[in-house]
Design an enzyme around this catalytic site. Sequence first.
Site, mmCIF file in Angstrom:
data_model
loop_
_atom_site.group_PDB
_atom_site.id
_atom_site.type_symbol
_atom_site.label_atom_id
_atom_site.label_comp_id
_atom_site.label_asym_id
_atom_site.label_seq_id
_atom_site.Cartn_x
_atom_site.Cartn_y
_atom_site.Cartn_z
ATOM 1 N N GLY A 51 0.487 10.495 -17.075
ATOM 2 C CA GLY A 51 0.043 9.627 -18.158
ATOM 3 C C GLY A 51 0.661 9.948 -19.498
ATOM 4 C CG HIS A 52 1.959 13.075 -22.724
ATOM 5 N ND1 HIS A 52 3.169 13.570 -23.143
ATOM 6 C CD2 HIS A 52 1.204 12.978 -23.854
ATOM 7 C CE1 HIS A 52 3.154 13.801 -24.439
ATOM 8 N NE2 HIS A 52 1.986 13.434 -24.898
ATOM 9 C CG PHE A 53 4.044 8.901 -23.131
ATOM 10 C CD1 PHE A 53 2.845 8.554 -23.737
ATOM 11 C CD2 PHE A 53 4.856 9.858 -23.740
ATOM 12 C CE1 PHE A 53 2.466 9.132 -24.934
ATOM 13 C CE2 PHE A 53 4.469 10.437 -24.939
ATOM 14 C CZ PHE A 53 3.269 10.084 -25.537
#
Length: 217
Positions: A51-53
């Site tokens: 999720g990052h990213f």
Amino acid sequence: MDRDEGDMDREQLQTLLPHRDDMLLLDALEIQPGYVRGTYRVQGTEWFLHGHFPNQPLVPGVILCEIMAQACCGLFQESMEGCIPLLVKIENAAFRRCVTAGETVEVEGRTVRPPLFAADCHAYAGGRLCAQAALSFVLQKQKRWERSVNMFEKLAAVIAEQKGIPASAIKEENTLEELGVDSLDAVDIFMTLEDVFQIKLDMRRRVSTVKEILEVL
């Protein structure tokens, strides 16, 4: 970093650092008087990349600081025995370039202001500076830390027995509602804790999380 006879590998690092599993963010560490040099290869499967990213995984700046901090613990090797290193101050932090999956982070740290546990640290990726910071630590005695851990383990065991759930599923941040603990359960848990810890607890005190019960203890 080329491996020398005196370098510590990942297994040996566990004799220096208390970090384990996904939070051990070094693959190797070279320690010299007043100087350390460590490496960590970003595999791409790390939890902090999720999720990052999306579609562009980048190592968060806070993780670069953690990698630098773990490497700098080698500067205080002689004082580390029986202690947990706690990072208490980050000064003049700057992030110069992004680090992504497949790259190797190389850290250089130097002692500053001895006998204080402080270090000046720089991190590189692909030969280019990616992060730098001045870091300060305190070393907390292991016994005090272990007491807190043991208290949590005992509390988790009491809640697990009361509710018939695995102790491993109980976290400090859990609310009692999440664990299915109602007011009657809470009274039973407090009474059991009184026996376990040989203390007297205020049954009227309102608590809503596992962490709040620990604070009462």
